[in-house]
Design a protein around this motif. Sequence first.
Motif, PDB file in Angstrom:
ATOM      1  N   PRO A  13      11.490   7.792  47.930  1.00 26.23           N
ATOM      2  CA  PRO A  13      12.395   8.103  46.280  1.00 26.23           C
ATOM      3  C   PRO A  13      12.146   7.308  45.937  1.00 26.23           C
ATOM      4  O   PRO A  13      12.588   6.235  47.160  1.00 26.23           O
ATOM      5  N   GLY A  59      15.668   5.253  43.325  1.00 29.98           N
ATOM      6  CA  GLY A  59      16.301   5.548  42.175  1.00 29.98           C
ATOM      7  C   GLY A  59      16.420   4.278  40.953  1.00 29.98           C
ATOM      8  O   GLY A  59      15.536   5.092  40.926  1.00 29.98           O
ATOM      9  N   THR A  64      16.543  -1.510  42.415  1.00 28.95           N
ATOM     10  CA  THR A  64      17.084  -2.561  42.903  1.00 28.95           C
ATOM     11  C   THR A  64      17.445  -2.422  44.361  1.00 28.95           C
ATOM     12  O   THR A  64      18.100  -3.462  44.326  1.00 28.95           O
ATOM     13  N   GLY A  65      17.190  -1.797  45.126  1.00 30.93           N
ATOM     14  CA  GLY A  65      17.319  -2.543  46.649  1.00 30.93           C
ATOM     15  C   GLY A  65      16.299  -3.272  46.669  1.00 30.93           C
ATOM     16  O   GLY A  65      15.157  -3.751  45.802  1.00 30.93           O
ATOM     17  N   SER A  76      25.275  -5.371  41.857  1.00 30.20           N
ATOM     18  CA  SER A  76      23.722  -4.236  41.251  1.00 30.20           C
ATOM     19  C   SER A  76      24.374  -3.752  40.187  1.00 30.20           C
ATOM     20  O   SER A  76      23.935  -2.818  39.796  1.00 30.20           O
ATOM     21  N   SER A 132      22.098   3.014  41.199  1.00 26.60           N
ATOM     22  CA  SER A 132      21.879   4.285  40.612  1.00 26.60           C
ATOM     23  C   SER A 132      22.678   5.250  42.332  1.00 26.60           C
ATOM     24  O   SER A 132      22.655   4.517  43.210  1.00 26.60           O
TER      25      SER A 132
HETATM   26  C1  FAD Z   1      20.664  -8.524  41.910  1.00 27.99           C
HETATM   27  C2  FAD Z   1      21.402  -7.345  42.665  1.00 27.99           C
HETATM   28  C3  FAD Z   1      22.680  -7.209  44.003  1.00 27.99           C
HETATM   29  C4  FAD Z   1      22.673  -6.896  44.207  1.00 27.99           C
HETATM   30  N1  FAD Z   1      24.227  -6.246  45.159  1.00 27.99           N
HETATM   31  C5  FAD Z   1      24.396  -5.318  45.662  1.00 27.99           C
HETATM   32  C6  FAD Z   1      25.407  -5.494  46.638  1.00 27.99           C
HETATM   33  O1  FAD Z   1      26.065  -6.225  46.036  1.00 27.99           O
HETATM   34  N2  FAD Z   1      25.915  -4.644  47.469  1.00 27.99           N
HETATM   35  C7  FAD Z   1      24.999  -3.861  47.716  1.00 27.99           C
HETATM   36  O2  FAD Z   1      25.543  -2.467  48.329  1.00 27.99           O
HETATM   37  N3  FAD Z   1      23.885  -4.182  46.831  1.00 27.99           N
HETATM   38  C8  FAD Z   1      23.073  -4.915  46.063  1.00 27.99           C
HETATM   39  N4  FAD Z   1      22.392  -4.546  45.794  1.00 27.99           N
HETATM   40  C9  FAD Z   1      20.824  -3.684  46.252  1.00 27.99           C
HETATM   41  C10 FAD Z   1      20.422  -3.060  45.338  1.00 27.99           C
HETATM   42  O3  FAD Z   1      21.379  -2.485  44.751  1.00 27.99           O
HETATM   43  C11 FAD Z   1      21.329  -1.428  47.262  1.00 27.99           C
HETATM   44  O4  FAD Z   1      20.932  -1.391  47.533  1.00 27.99           O
HETATM   45  C12 FAD Z   1      21.545   0.096  45.714  1.00 27.99           C
HETATM   46  O5  FAD Z   1      21.750   0.713  45.988  1.00 27.99           O
HETATM   47  C13 FAD Z   1      19.697   0.177  45.671  1.00 27.99           C
HETATM   48  O6  FAD Z   1      19.944   1.623  44.451  1.00 27.99           O
HETATM   49  P1  FAD Z   1      18.928   1.838  43.481  1.00 27.99           P
HETATM   50  O7  FAD Z   1      19.202   2.993  42.793  1.00 27.99           O
HETATM   51  O8  FAD Z   1      18.482   0.491  42.932  1.00 27.99           O
HETATM   52  O9  FAD Z   1      17.524   1.742  44.635  1.00 27.99           O
HETATM   53  P2  FAD Z   1      16.309   1.981  45.036  1.00 27.99           P
HETATM   54  O10 FAD Z   1      16.303   0.723  45.645  1.00 27.99           O
HETATM   55  O11 FAD Z   1      15.916   3.165  43.855  1.00 27.99           O
HETATM   56  O12 FAD Z   1      16.227   2.880  46.433  1.00 27.99           O
HETATM   57  C14 FAD Z   1      16.791   1.913  47.122  1.00 27.99           C
HETATM   58  C15 FAD Z   1      16.895   3.527  49.139  1.00 27.99           C
HETATM   59  O13 FAD Z   1      17.423   4.401  48.767  1.00 27.99           O
HETATM   60  C16 FAD Z   1      15.978   5.189  49.212  1.00 27.99           C
HETATM   61  N5  FAD Z   1      16.950   6.213  47.266  1.00 27.99           N
HETATM   62  C17 FAD Z   1      16.605   6.443  46.297  1.00 27.99           C
HETATM   63  N6  FAD Z   1      17.471   6.984  45.570  1.00 27.99           N
HETATM   64  C18 FAD Z   1      17.468   8.177  46.428  1.00 27.99           C
HETATM   65  C19 FAD Z   1      18.163   9.801  46.545  1.00 27.99           C
HETATM   66  N7  FAD Z   1      18.037  10.517  45.297  1.00 27.99           N
HETATM   67  N8  FAD Z   1      17.520   9.731  47.524  1.00 27.99           N
HETATM   68  C20 FAD Z   1      16.952   9.633  48.730  1.00 27.99           C
HETATM   69  N9  FAD Z   1      17.002   8.586  48.896  1.00 27.99           N
HETATM   70  C21 FAD Z   1      16.942   7.828  47.665  1.00 27.99           C
HETATM   71  C22 FAD Z   1      15.053   4.770  48.712  1.00 27.99           C
HETATM   72  O14 FAD Z   1      13.776   5.617  49.074  1.00 27.99           O
HETATM   73  C23 FAD Z   1      14.970   3.539  48.977  1.00 27.99           C
HETATM   74  O15 FAD Z   1      14.489   3.399  50.621  1.00 27.99           O
HETATM   75  C24 FAD Z   1      21.994  -5.919  44.532  1.00 27.99           C
HETATM   76  C25 FAD Z   1      21.006  -5.654  44.585  1.00 27.99           C
HETATM   77  C26 FAD Z   1      20.704  -6.344  43.072  1.00 27.99           C
HETATM   78  C27 FAD Z   1      18.883  -6.410  42.643  1.00 27.99           C
END
Ligand code: FAD
Lengths: 359, 492
Positions: B77, B79, B82-83, B143, B148
Amino acid sequence: MPPDADIADYLQDAVAGAAARGGALCISGSGSKAFLAAGHATGPQAAGGQLLSTTEHTGIIDYRPEELVLTARAGTSLAHIEATLGAAGQRLPFEPPRFRGGGTLGGAVACGLSGPGRPWFGALRDAVLGVELINGLGERLRFGGQVMKNVAGYDLARLQAGAFGTLGLLLSVSLKVLPRPQSERTLVFELDPATAVARCRAWARQPYPLTGACHADGVLRVRLAGAPAAVDEAAAALGGDGAAAPGYWDALRDHALDWFRSGGCLWRLSVPPAADPAGMDCLINWAGAERWWSAPSGDDATARMLTRVAQAGGHARRFDATYGIQQPTGPAATYVRRLKAAFDPARVLNPHLSPADAY
Amino acid sequence: MQQVEIGAAERQRVTARLADVLPVGALLTEPRALKPYESDGLTAIREVPWLVALPESESQVRAVLAICREHGVPVVPRGAGTGLSGGARPRADGVLLGLARMNRILEIDLDNCVARVEPGVRNLAISQAAGEHGLYYAPDPSSQIACSIGGNVAENAGGVHCLKYGLTVHNVVGLRVLTIEGETLELGGKGLDAPGYDLLALMTGSEGMLGVVTEVTVRLLPVPPEKRVVLAAFGEVAAAAAAVGAIIAEGLIPAGLEMMDRLAIQAAEAFVQAGYPRGAAAILLCELDGVGAEVDAALAQVRRILIGQGAFSIRVAVDAAEQAKLWLGRKAAFPAVGRLAPDYYCMDGTIPRARLAEVLAHITALEAEFGLAVANVFHAGDGNLHPLILYDANRPGELERAEAMGARILAQCVAVGGTVTGEHGVGLEKLDSMCGQFSPAELDQMHRVKHAFDPAGLLNPGKAVPTLVRCAELGGMHVHGGVLPFANLPRF
Ligand SMILES: Cc1cc2nc3c(=O)[nH]c(=O)nc-3n(C[C@H](O)[C@H](O)[C@H](O)COP(=O)(O)OP(=O)(O)OC[C@H]3O[C@@H](n4cnc5c(N)ncnc54)[C@H](O)[C@@H]3O)c2cc1C
């Protein structure tokens, strides 16, 4: 208060021994919530289960007020924990009930009940940072920790909250604690249930320092807490018809109010807070989200109430010997059963409260 | 998990079946289209997926999962990608299930103060939609314009305001989750709890390994009417760390309490000119919120504590514009540090607050040992560190050195009673560090939980929980103080 004692080895031997013999254990704390955990009529004793008490596994292992974290052994009494916190100007955010004055930390976590401040301070499970437990294989395991933020691995610590000891015997728990509010005040409003719920919902959209809202018998009581200036400001804005007797919130928490002595079968309803209360005849706690109902005799009224709660998108549980039984329905049932098997394949731990066998 | 060999005929069959259940343009198969999905925010770990599926509805997700289950195809999966731990890194033998197109806000329920949204909705979009009603969604990862809510749930994301308002797990009241076996789980709802095991808590932070989140119900809070932002500068890191403890010890819970060290301050100043004192060894940014009289009282208290702890400069933002400016330096800290070196590696350990000064001193010692600079910007109030290790991937061996140094920092976090990840998750990145934090029996318990939800091991396999074999092979690492014994072996 008994002296600190670490009987983890004894408890581990007891679980491992029972697992080896194919035996069953019925885990208990101080017994203050035993009335929720007797389980099926056949009962653990009837099934040959042995009682295993954690009350001698006691003591606060670590408490540093500036960390806002307390770690204690499962048999430590809630009274001792709250007194220790109180001396440092702190408290348990989730206000666990102390039925008949008793209760241990392990029992509180296993039952997962939270007090009147839950919508504002979080539930018991929200305050759980880490646990040490013995699973049904007799292994000692630690999940979570003593820090506020921790996402290493699955959150198997919070999963123990409300699991009634069916996934593990809790040895110790680390909790997030909070400073005690500087000041507190209770306002009283004479209102019918529907108006009370409507008010509570409107207030929830405003930044008032609410920490309790409970309606019963035509009276809504609202607790404000925080910095004195904030409490004064909110009290002036909200008005009200008087002040409540001190001790009201503790009595509500512990079901010591007269309301709970009506004698009917007590039900706990968890519903979307705005659910229409008209004709429900409930005590309405948590600004609407938790309701208590004393069922009149006769199956019709109960069936009607269950339908209403389900239609509102909520859940109803009888608050009696069956409350602790993990009785999943719907698609989640498969996973709940498998989870039980994942922690306790031989069904050593509280089988009388456990979901049915998996697979 | 081993890579699965899939024959050409089988590949065609699966592709055709997936195309059948997805809208036009929602199944990517061409290398050029697949390439952008090869990693999440941790770009050092990449693998181009076999296919990318971009469903627009829950029923499409269900159909994709069913096909993958039948054919034994792994599903990852994703989102917004940004992970920062490789949790959404795809597999060459698998389908990347992107949920970003499921981005509708389904309902803002003002009476119950909740929002019901699809998993691809961006974190900030929820607060923007609730804002006109004076409400917002509290967890605010840096982020938040991009990430998401589904990803937030999967990582149990935190943010600057989590000290006071809690993490994702404290602010989500309901989920719809599809298991790989095709079941639809409705966990929680608009109420505050549900009977039975707390699967909602278990699902939160499970890194997409137990189920796919298809709908999220979050709690909305009233926007605080007033806030104050204070900037305090210190000549010593230890003094700033002590001030953090002193503020909490006095019974104050600031909305945010962030720290930056010298290198991070310089980087932020050069990038956005937030007005931070350049001579400082560390700054604290403290935000207080509430009603007017309350924040002013708290502000006076914080000011007194900061002076008592030796702050040489204290600045209270006079208006919203200045508040935003002070925060800008913190919020832009990652990209600012990114200008100092070609690459940086962001760590995410959490420690007890009382050990802040000690652990920061340890990091300074490691900088000398590894010959790499570290900038620190972090959630001081929660004890959640984000050391940013600067390196240059084009120089041979530097990435490996940065990774080894990172592992040492995380080992130190565990040694002082903390954890290897506070909010970014384990993903693929911290599998080795997990071996130091958990015993084999504990890891095995986690594997059994995974098995309960995904017996075939098809959902995001190989992430978050290391195999016992891996930990056994790594055994020497911790004994020998973190020098990777087999640095040349593939690590993922
Ligand atoms: C500049 C920057 C700053 C950040 N600051 C923070 C911060 O302050 N705090 C923080 O906690 N994180 C931070 N992050 C990390 C990141 O943004 C978080 O972990 C965020 O929750 C990831 O969301 P995403 O939608 O990008 O998930 P993704 O990166 O797409 O996925 C993350 C994980 O979630 C799983 N996943 C995604 N969507 C689903 C779904 N619908 N169902 C089941 N599993 C799913 C994926 O398999 C993966 O394991 C930062 C990242 C960046 C690049």
